[in-house]
Design a protein around this motif. Structure first.
Motif, PDB file in Angstrom:
ATOM      1  N   PRO A 101     106.017 151.293  28.760  1.00  0.00           N
ATOM      2  CA  PRO A 101     106.951 150.286  29.268  1.00  0.00           C
ATOM      3  C   PRO A 101     108.102 149.939  28.338  1.00  0.00           C
ATOM      4  O   PRO A 101     108.977 149.157  28.717  1.00  0.00           O
ATOM      5  CB  PRO A 101     106.045 149.061  29.455  1.00  0.00           C
ATOM      6  CG  PRO A 101     105.018 149.208  28.376  1.00  0.00           C
ATOM      7  CD  PRO A 101     104.771 150.702  28.251  1.00  0.00           C
ATOM      8  N   ASP A 102     108.141 150.500  27.129  1.00  0.00           N
ATOM      9  CA  ASP A 102     109.037 149.967  26.105  1.00  0.00           C
ATOM     10  C   ASP A 102     110.227 150.834  25.775  1.00  0.00           C
ATOM     11  O   ASP A 102     110.964 150.525  24.833  1.00  0.00           O
ATOM     12  CB  ASP A 102     108.242 149.717  24.806  1.00  0.00           C
ATOM     13  CG  ASP A 102     107.133 148.702  24.977  1.00  0.00           C
ATOM     14  OD1 ASP A 102     107.310 147.765  25.785  1.00  0.00           O
ATOM     15  OD2 ASP A 102     106.085 148.858  24.318  1.00  0.00           O
ATOM     16  N   LEU A 141      99.849 153.693  23.986  1.00  0.00           N
ATOM     17  CA  LEU A 141      99.114 152.453  23.765  1.00  0.00           C
ATOM     18  C   LEU A 141      99.163 151.556  24.994  1.00  0.00           C
ATOM     19  O   LEU A 141     100.116 151.579  25.774  1.00  0.00           O
ATOM     20  CB  LEU A 141      99.691 151.707  22.562  1.00  0.00           C
ATOM     21  CG  LEU A 141      99.742 152.479  21.240  1.00  0.00           C
ATOM     22  CD1 LEU A 141     100.352 151.615  20.147  1.00  0.00           C
ATOM     23  CD2 LEU A 141      98.361 152.976  20.838  1.00  0.00           C
ATOM     24  N   ASP A 142      98.130 150.704  25.137  1.00  0.00           N
ATOM     25  CA  ASP A 142      98.097 149.738  26.233  1.00  0.00           C
ATOM     26  C   ASP A 142      98.773 148.439  25.806  1.00  0.00           C
ATOM     27  O   ASP A 142      99.387 148.355  24.727  1.00  0.00           O
ATOM     28  CB  ASP A 142      96.659 149.502  26.713  1.00  0.00           C
ATOM     29  CG  ASP A 142      95.765 148.857  25.655  1.00  0.00           C
ATOM     30  OD1 ASP A 142      96.274 148.284  24.671  1.00  0.00           O
ATOM     31  OD2 ASP A 142      94.526 148.925  25.823  1.00  0.00           O
ATOM     32  N   ASP A 143      98.672 147.416  26.633  1.00  0.00           N
ATOM     33  CA  ASP A 143      99.352 146.153  26.363  1.00  0.00           C
ATOM     34  C   ASP A 143      98.820 145.441  25.129  1.00  0.00           C
ATOM     35  O   ASP A 143      99.461 144.516  24.609  1.00  0.00           O
ATOM     36  CB  ASP A 143      99.231 145.215  27.572  1.00  0.00           C
ATOM     37  CG  ASP A 143      99.980 145.718  28.786  1.00  0.00           C
ATOM     38  OD1 ASP A 143     100.892 146.550  28.598  1.00  0.00           O
ATOM     39  OD2 ASP A 143      99.646 145.295  29.911  1.00  0.00           O
ATOM     40  N   PHE A 144      97.649 145.849  24.652  1.00  0.00           N
ATOM     41  CA  PHE A 144      97.047 145.224  23.465  1.00  0.00           C
ATOM     42  C   PHE A 144      97.191 146.111  22.231  1.00  0.00           C
ATOM     43  O   PHE A 144      96.546 145.880  21.209  1.00  0.00           O
ATOM     44  CB  PHE A 144      95.564 144.930  23.733  1.00  0.00           C
ATOM     45  CG  PHE A 144      95.345 144.031  24.908  1.00  0.00           C
ATOM     46  CD1 PHE A 144      95.467 142.655  24.790  1.00  0.00           C
ATOM     47  CD2 PHE A 144      95.032 144.568  26.159  1.00  0.00           C
ATOM     48  CE1 PHE A 144      95.274 141.821  25.884  1.00  0.00           C
ATOM     49  CE2 PHE A 144      94.829 143.734  27.256  1.00  0.00           C
ATOM     50  CZ  PHE A 144      94.954 142.360  27.122  1.00  0.00           C
ATOM     51  N   PRO A 147      94.703 152.361  22.003  1.00  0.00           N
ATOM     52  CA  PRO A 147      94.940 153.615  22.723  1.00  0.00           C
ATOM     53  C   PRO A 147      94.570 153.501  24.199  1.00  0.00           C
ATOM     54  O   PRO A 147      93.453 153.102  24.536  1.00  0.00           O
ATOM     55  CB  PRO A 147      94.041 154.610  21.985  1.00  0.00           C
ATOM     56  CG  PRO A 147      93.951 154.063  20.596  1.00  0.00           C
ATOM     57  CD  PRO A 147      93.906 152.573  20.782  1.00  0.00           C
ATOM     58  N   LEU A 148      95.511 153.818  25.066  1.00  0.00           N
ATOM     59  CA  LEU A 148      95.310 153.687  26.502  1.00  0.00           C
ATOM     60  C   LEU A 148      94.266 154.677  27.013  1.00  0.00           C
ATOM     61  O   LEU A 148      93.458 154.337  27.884  1.00  0.00           O
ATOM     62  CB  LEU A 148      96.640 153.912  27.219  1.00  0.00           C
ATOM     63  CG  LEU A 148      96.643 153.894  28.737  1.00  0.00           C
ATOM     64  CD1 LEU A 148      96.193 152.535  29.271  1.00  0.00           C
ATOM     65  CD2 LEU A 148      98.045 154.214  29.263  1.00  0.00           C
ATOM     66  N   PHE A 149      94.278 155.868  26.458  1.00  0.00           N
ATOM     67  CA  PHE A 149      93.339 156.918  26.895  1.00  0.00           C
ATOM     68  C   PHE A 149      92.129 156.848  25.962  1.00  0.00           C
ATOM     69  O   PHE A 149      91.977 157.651  25.038  1.00  0.00           O
ATOM     70  CB  PHE A 149      94.045 158.268  26.892  1.00  0.00           C
ATOM     71  CG  PHE A 149      95.298 158.254  27.728  1.00  0.00           C
ATOM     72  CD1 PHE A 149      95.232 158.388  29.104  1.00  0.00           C
ATOM     73  CD2 PHE A 149      96.535 158.044  27.136  1.00  0.00           C
ATOM     74  CE1 PHE A 149      96.380 158.329  29.886  1.00  0.00           C
ATOM     75  CE2 PHE A 149      97.695 157.989  27.905  1.00  0.00           C
ATOM     76  CZ  PHE A 149      97.609 158.124  29.280  1.00  0.00           C
ATOM     77  N   MET A 190      97.750 154.704  15.035  1.00  0.00           N
ATOM     78  CA  MET A 190      96.652 154.143  15.829  1.00  0.00           C
ATOM     79  C   MET A 190      95.619 155.190  16.215  1.00  0.00           C
ATOM     80  O   MET A 190      94.495 154.845  16.599  1.00  0.00           O
ATOM     81  CB  MET A 190      97.207 153.468  17.079  1.00  0.00           C
ATOM     82  CG  MET A 190      98.144 152.298  16.797  1.00  0.00           C
ATOM     83  SD  MET A 190      97.321 150.959  15.909  1.00  0.00           S
ATOM     84  CE  MET A 190      96.143 150.420  17.142  1.00  0.00           C
ATOM     85  N   ILE A 191      95.985 156.477  16.145  1.00  0.00           N
ATOM     86  CA  ILE A 191      95.045 157.526  16.552  1.00  0.00           C
ATOM     87  C   ILE A 191      94.743 158.495  15.412  1.00  0.00           C
ATOM     88  O   ILE A 191      94.165 159.561  15.643  1.00  0.00           O
ATOM     89  CB  ILE A 191      95.574 158.305  17.778  1.00  0.00           C
ATOM     90  CG1 ILE A 191      96.944 158.919  17.487  1.00  0.00           C
ATOM     91  CG2 ILE A 191      95.625 157.396  19.012  1.00  0.00           C
ATOM     92  CD1 ILE A 191      97.422 159.882  18.563  1.00  0.00           C
TER      93      ILE A 191
END
Length: 305
Positions: A101-102, A141-144, A147-149, A190-191
């Motif tokens: 979204p960014d 990444l998700d909203d938090f 990692p989204l996946f 993050m990953i």
């Protein structure tokens, strides 16, 4: 943006032509089946770019007839963003993860596209990156900021990882792309505990081989997916559009970080793809998939053979 007659376009005629050579209509733009491997080309929306982002380094007098031929605007370009989903056995693989979204207001639609195929983020077993530009990475990444996946393992070329994780990159990449470097490093950090690295020529998954296509970024990779004698090349951005990149692949493009190397990569790859008549999936190609044809005055991208 109007497309030439030879482009693989949306609509009944384009889909019927696609079905004749392995592309099938459905929730995805295109589907390619190679033995037990199924590839779906799904949308993450589109970008809105100033024409100069690509066109500025090119000879403007020779560029003008190409812009006219493809009915382009020299001021604004709206390339699609096409993510490749591969399903083979118990693996559900994404090649790149879109913008999230960014980055761009008309991008970041990947999850909706996957939902149309009954695929959830939790279903994804592997994520493979062509490179770490925002429209390919920032959907990680998700909203938090997790990692989204969440069940996936991650893979990226060693050279690409080293470049974006180098703390000096933000200072050397140039002001226009400094935010790319900051955003890439934050997401890749993050990953870093669940990512594996590969080099040119390695089989990273069954039937999937990495192909070095450096230039667009320092470690950009394409992927050759093969089953027996049938193959498709997932291009990422090493061939970044259906117009000038095919008509004059030898020209320097403003979208590439190493413009001279990227041009050499394009010419060599287009020669190979045309000679082998290998199907291609391009991140910014209309409808995502098609073929390369070589003519007397350059190359063309087409959904017909």
């Amino acid at each position: 943006m109007a497309l030439s007659r030879r482009d693989f376009v949306a609509g009944g005629a384009g889909l019927m032509a696609g079905a004749a050579f392995g592309f099938r209509p459905g929730p995805a733009f295109a589907q390619v089946v190679l033995g037990d491997i199924r590839l779906d080309v799904v949308s993450d929306g589109s970008l809105t770019l100033p024409g100069g982002f690509i066109f500025d380094p090119m000879p403007q007098d020779e560029l003008a007839p190409i812009i006219e031929r493809f009915d382009l605007s020299g001021d604004v370009l709206t390339p699609p963003c096409n993510v490749t989903l591969m399903r083979s056995g118990d693996r559900v693989v994404l090649f790149d993860v879109g913008s999230g979204p960014d980055f761009a207001p008309n991008a970041g639609t990947l999850l909706t596209s996957l939902e149309a195929l009954d695929v959830t983020p939790e279903d994804v077993t592997d994520v493979v990156f062509t490179h770490a530009h925002p429209d390919h990475l920032w959907g990680l990444l998700d909203d938090f900021d997790d990692p989204l996946f969440s069940n996936a393992s991650y893979m990226i070329g060693q050279t690409e990882w080293d470049y974006w994780m180098d703390p000096d990159t933000v200072d050397t990449i140039g002001d226009a792309r400094a935010s790319f470097a900051v955003g890439a490093q934050r997401r890749l950090e993050m990953i870093q505990d669940s990512i594996a690295f590969f080099k040119d020529g390695e089989e990273i998954l069954p039937g999937v081989a990495a192909r070095a296509t450096f230039g667009h970024t320092p470690g950009h990779m394409a992927f050759e997916v093969r089953s027996g004698s049938n193959a498709v090349m997932i291009l990422g951005d090493c061939i970044g559009n259906h117009h000038v990149a095919f008509a004059r692949p030898d020209w320097r493009s403003g979208s590439d970080q190493d413009q001279d190397l990227a041009a050499q990569t394009r010419v060599a790859l287009l020669d190979q793809l045309a000679a082998e008549q290998m199907q291609v999936i391009g991140y910014h190609l209309p409808q995502g998939a098609g073929y390369v044809e070589k003519g007397s005055d350059g190359y063309t991208f087409t959904g017909q053979i």
